[in-house]
Design an enzyme around this catalytic site. Structure first.
Site, PDB file in Angstrom:
ATOM      1  CE1 TYR A 133      -4.218  -1.234  -0.352  1.00  0.00           C
ATOM      2  CE2 TYR A 133      -3.537  -2.817   1.313  1.00  0.00           C
ATOM      3  CZ  TYR A 133      -4.437  -2.402   0.341  1.00  0.00           C
ATOM      4  OH  TYR A 133      -5.539  -3.169   0.051  1.00  0.00           O
ATOM      5  CD  GLU A 226      -4.904 -28.809   2.959  1.00  0.00           C
ATOM      6  OE1 GLU A 226      -5.383 -28.129   2.039  1.00  0.00           O
ATOM      7  OE2 GLU A 226      -4.800 -30.049   2.900  1.00  0.00           O
ATOM      8  CG  ASP A 274      -8.021 -31.220   2.053  1.00  0.00           C
ATOM      9  OD1 ASP A 274      -8.424 -31.732   3.119  1.00  0.00           O
ATOM     10  OD2 ASP A 274      -8.353 -30.079   1.673  1.00  0.00           O
TER      11      ASP A 274
END
Length: 387
Positions: A133, A226, A274
């Site tokens: 920014y 995870e 996963d």
């Protein structure tokens, strides 16, 4: 002439690391004090000005960066440990103001170095988002998205060969941990991570603060999750510490994991991710590091074992819970399969995902009840069912 030699080296194939040859070719980023980093930036500026004002042949210098391409990386195996990590060799690419597709990237490097020089002079730390920014406000022509900042920071790390933290840039952490661990920070109250709420203890992005922590634990296992921390207080039944980055691991989460592994070297690390290419990619980042951060990877790599989900666990998941692989999954799979680091058992799992075209998430195990996941983890650890 030196640059031409560097480019030729970059094009050469990097040989496999040998027992005695790996370290002499390993190029790393140093942990430096603010004055040392500012001195390196000053040297870069002076070299640039010297070439620009040369009486014989004034020119604009190119920026020699350590190449972060797969052709310039290998796997470094620890001599006295089981940890392997990605590393980069001394081969170079370059940023040049004179090449059309490189000019903006060249300018970005100087602007980020200028900003880091100011930050270090003021004794501050900023996040990559905060830096974006500020740069967007000062130089919108050059920094229109966060990706420009992230890539340029890695260019500066490659140029100055110092860590991102040394530049005054703090990791933005999403990570948290919970379980049989007590954190002691000098002159602060201790934090018992076993009595916290289900969201656990948020991991700060300040690596200096993390390095000052004193760690004590009676846990026997360290488990990477995870997405989120288990809410059934698994650590009360299984003496463990649970840690998560809620997705792809950030530097701060990898840093504290590495600190835990160094402090408790006999505590094995297991990963529960996963069953999809992204899950395996997350595991590999913890285990080896990443090419994009190859100059620092060895500082955070850990010997992580894959607990699940794996192909043998799929029989526990109902057919209705499987999902089709998405294009992004296939893209990640292609990248992993082309890697020379992927061990055979991991490659076999990934190949099975691609051939079946399916994926499964950890949450699918909740079909057996909300207390099943804890039992699943404990059973696999006790039976030695991990790779």
């Amino acid at each position: 002439m030196a640059m031409a030699e560097a480019e030729a080296e970059a094009e050469a194939e990097v040989p496999a690391a040998s027992l005695f040859g790996a370290d002499c070719r390993l190029c790393s980023a140093d942990v430096l004090s603010p004055p040392e980093v500012r001195a390196r930036i000053e040297v870069a500026v002076l070299n640039f000005l010297a070439l620009l004002s040369s009486p014989s042949s004034p020119s604009i210098s190119v920026l020699p960066l350590i190449s972060r391409k797969s052709t310039n990386c290998s796997l470094r195996s620890g001599l006295l440990s089981d940890v392997s990590s990605v590393y980069l060799s001394y081969a170079f690419c370059k940023r040049s103001l004179m090449r059309e597709n490189d000019a903006k990237a060249f300018v970005r490097v100087w602007k980020v170095m200028e900003m880091c020089y100011k930050i270090l002079g003021e004794g501050k730390l900023v996040t990559q988002r905060e830096l974006f920014y500020k740069l967007l406000s000062d130089s919108p022509k050059y920094f229109s998205c966060q990706r420009h900042v992230n890539q340029t920071i890695q260019d500066v790390v490659s140029l100055l060969r110092c860590t991102r933290q040394s530049l005054g840039i703090m990791a933005s952490s999403r990570g948290a941990l919970i379980g049989r661990l007590v954190l002691h920070e000098p002159e602060e109250e201790h934090i018992d991570c076993s009595i916290l709420g289900p969201s656990g203890h948020a991991i700060t992005g300040d690596l200096n603060q993390l390095s000052r922590l004193n760690l004590s634990s009676d846990a026997r296992y360290l488990i990477l999750v995870e997405k989120r921390l288990a809410e059934d207080r698994l650590y009360n039944q299984l003496p463990c510490i649970l840690i998560t980055a809620k997705g792809y691991p950030d530097i701060a989460t990898r840093f504290i994991l590495h600190r835990l592994s160094q402090t408790f070297p006999n505590m094995p690390i297991f990963a529960l991710v996963d069953w999809n290419p992204a899950g395996l990619s997350i595991l590999c980042t913890y285990k080896y590091g990443s090419i994009s951060m190859g100059l620092e990877s060895y500082r955070y790599a850990c010997n992580v074992k894959w607990l699940g989900l794996r192909g043998d666990d799929l029989q526990l998941i109902p057919q209705s819970s499987f999902q089709e692989l998405k294009p992004r999954d296939l893209q990640v799979a292609k990248s992993l399969l082309s890697s020379k680091f992927l061990q055979d058992t991991h490659r076999a799992e990934l190949t099975r995902m691609v051939e079946t075209g399916t994926r499964a998430e950890i949450e699918a195990l909740y079909c057996h009840g909300f207390d099943f996941l804890g039992k699943f983890i404990a059973r696999k650890i006790v039976q030695g069912d991990y790779i």
